[in-house]
Design a protein around this motif. Sequence first.
Motif, mmCIF file in Angstrom:
data_model
loop_
_atom_site.group_PDB
_atom_site.id
_atom_site.type_symbol
_atom_site.label_atom_id
_atom_site.label_comp_id
_atom_site.label_asym_id
_atom_site.label_seq_id
_atom_site.Cartn_x
_atom_site.Cartn_y
_atom_site.Cartn_z
ATOM 1 N N ARG A 170 6.736 43.506 55.766
ATOM 2 C CA ARG A 170 6.469 42.150 55.324
ATOM 3 C C ARG A 170 5.078 42.178 54.376
ATOM 4 N N ILE A 171 4.209 43.057 54.658
ATOM 5 C CA ILE A 171 3.046 42.787 53.747
ATOM 6 C C ILE A 171 3.599 43.731 52.432
ATOM 7 N N GLY A 172 4.338 44.769 52.412
ATOM 8 C CA GLY A 172 4.791 45.243 51.384
ATOM 9 C C GLY A 172 5.617 44.278 50.549
ATOM 10 N N ALA A 197 -3.409 33.820 33.278
ATOM 11 C CA ALA A 197 -3.945 32.415 33.909
ATOM 12 C C ALA A 197 -5.608 33.020 33.985
ATOM 13 N N THR A 198 -6.173 31.836 34.378
ATOM 14 C CA THR A 198 -7.907 32.117 34.531
ATOM 15 C C THR A 198 -7.929 32.248 36.030
ATOM 16 N N ALA A 199 -9.194 32.789 36.200
ATOM 17 C CA ALA A 199 -9.320 33.181 37.771
ATOM 18 C C ALA A 199 -9.293 31.937 38.641
ATOM 19 N N ALA A 200 -9.408 30.888 38.177
ATOM 20 C CA ALA A 200 -9.301 29.577 39.100
ATOM 21 C C ALA A 200 -7.730 29.262 39.607
ATOM 22 N N GLU A 201 -6.896 29.859 38.375
ATOM 23 C CA GLU A 201 -5.423 29.745 38.442
ATOM 24 C C GLU A 201 -4.775 30.496 38.969
ATOM 25 N N LEU A 202 -5.198 31.740 39.583
ATOM 26 C CA LEU A 202 -4.233 32.793 40.016
ATOM 27 C C LEU A 202 -3.516 32.667 41.170
ATOM 28 N N PHE A 203 -2.497 33.019 41.281
ATOM 29 C CA PHE A 203 -1.847 32.630 42.530
ATOM 30 C C PHE A 203 -2.385 33.561 43.729
ATOM 31 N N SER A 204 -2.279 32.903 44.718
ATOM 32 C CA SER A 204 -2.955 33.507 46.202
ATOM 33 C C SER A 204 -2.159 33.277 47.367
ATOM 34 N N ILE A 205 -2.400 34.223 48.100
ATOM 35 C CA ILE A 205 -1.668 33.912 49.496
ATOM 36 C C ILE A 205 -2.641 34.331 50.685
ATOM 37 N N LYS A 206 -2.673 33.404 51.513
ATOM 38 C CA LYS A 206 -3.752 33.614 52.689
ATOM 39 C C LYS A 206 -2.662 33.563 54.035
ATOM 40 N N SER A 207 -3.582 34.180 54.853
ATOM 41 C CA SER A 207 -2.804 34.004 56.348
ATOM 42 C C SER A 207 -4.053 33.939 57.281
ATOM 43 N N SER A 208 -3.913 33.077 58.037
ATOM 44 C CA SER A 208 -4.962 32.708 59.323
ATOM 45 C C SER A 208 -4.683 33.641 60.487
ATOM 46 N N PHE A 240 1.371 31.831 56.904
ATOM 47 C CA PHE A 240 0.838 32.205 55.562
ATOM 48 C C PHE A 240 0.862 31.012 54.697
ATOM 49 N N SER A 241 -0.023 30.666 53.764
ATOM 50 C CA SER A 241 -0.193 29.548 53.010
ATOM 51 C C SER A 241 -0.299 30.363 51.461
ATOM 52 N N TRP A 242 0.211 29.361 50.527
ATOM 53 C CA TRP A 242 -0.134 30.044 49.166
ATOM 54 C C TRP A 242 -0.444 28.960 48.236
ATOM 55 N N SER A 243 -0.913 29.223 47.163
ATOM 56 C CA SER A 243 -1.410 28.279 45.800
ATOM 57 C C SER A 243 -1.262 28.768 44.705
ATOM 58 N N ASN A 244 -1.332 27.868 43.913
ATOM 59 C CA ASN A 244 -1.111 28.102 42.470
ATOM 60 C C ASN A 244 -0.087 28.967 41.936
ATOM 61 N N VAL A 245 1.002 28.466 42.517
ATOM 62 C CA VAL A 245 2.348 29.055 42.349
ATOM 63 C C VAL A 245 2.634 28.999 40.728
ATOM 64 N N PRO A 246 3.010 29.947 39.995
ATOM 65 C CA PRO A 246 3.201 29.974 38.474
ATOM 66 C C PRO A 246 4.357 28.856 38.304
ATOM 67 N N ASP A 247 4.319 28.056 37.259
ATOM 68 C CA ASP A 247 5.234 27.140 36.886
ATOM 69 C C ASP A 247 6.496 28.013 36.558
ATOM 70 N N GLY A 248 7.732 27.166 36.824
ATOM 71 C CA GLY A 248 8.776 27.784 36.866
ATOM 72 C C GLY A 248 9.400 28.713 37.887
ATOM 73 N N THR A 249 8.734 29.083 38.838
ATOM 74 C CA THR A 249 8.905 29.925 40.108
ATOM 75 C C THR A 249 9.793 29.222 40.943
ATOM 76 N N LYS A 250 11.297 29.872 40.915
ATOM 77 C CA LYS A 250 12.217 29.158 41.955
ATOM 78 C C LYS A 250 12.359 29.782 43.305
ATOM 79 N N SER A 251 11.856 30.882 43.608
ATOM 80 C CA SER A 251 11.925 31.308 45.094
ATOM 81 C C SER A 251 10.673 32.346 44.988
ATOM 82 N N SER A 252 10.521 32.799 46.296
ATOM 83 C CA SER A 252 9.284 33.760 46.468
ATOM 84 C C SER A 252 9.984 34.728 47.784
ATOM 85 N N LEU A 253 9.546 36.028 47.781
ATOM 86 C CA LEU A 253 10.039 36.748 49.062
ATOM 87 C C LEU A 253 8.516 37.117 49.905
ATOM 88 N N PHE A 254 8.226 36.699 50.846
ATOM 89 C CA PHE A 254 7.040 36.806 51.675
ATOM 90 C C PHE A 254 7.512 37.847 52.896
#
Length: 82
Positions: free
Chosen positions: A5-7, A23-34, A68-82
């Motif tokens: 999963r992490i891979g 993207a600028t640093a404020a717009e980078l895609f990020s994923i977090k997990s509590s 998991f939560s994520w933010s700043n997903v790039p425009d046009g992204t249709k799917s992601s694999l987590f």
Amino acid sequence: MIASRIGAIAASTIALGFAAAPATAAELFSIKSSTFADGKMMPKKVANSKANAPTNANCVGDNVSPEFSWSNVPDGTKSSLF
């Protein structure tokens, strides 16, 4: 199981990063997990269970999906694999 999963998370983050416009640093895609903490063991509740792998002595968890939560997903992204 969690290593795969992490891979997958790392691979999708890299793929999304290459597919997106710069993207600028404020717009980078990020994923977090509590669920996970830096430098700590994976919580038992998210480890695989004996029901899924009865012959693996290391499967002692509850097989609960991690948060998991994520933010700043790039425009046009249709799917992601987590």
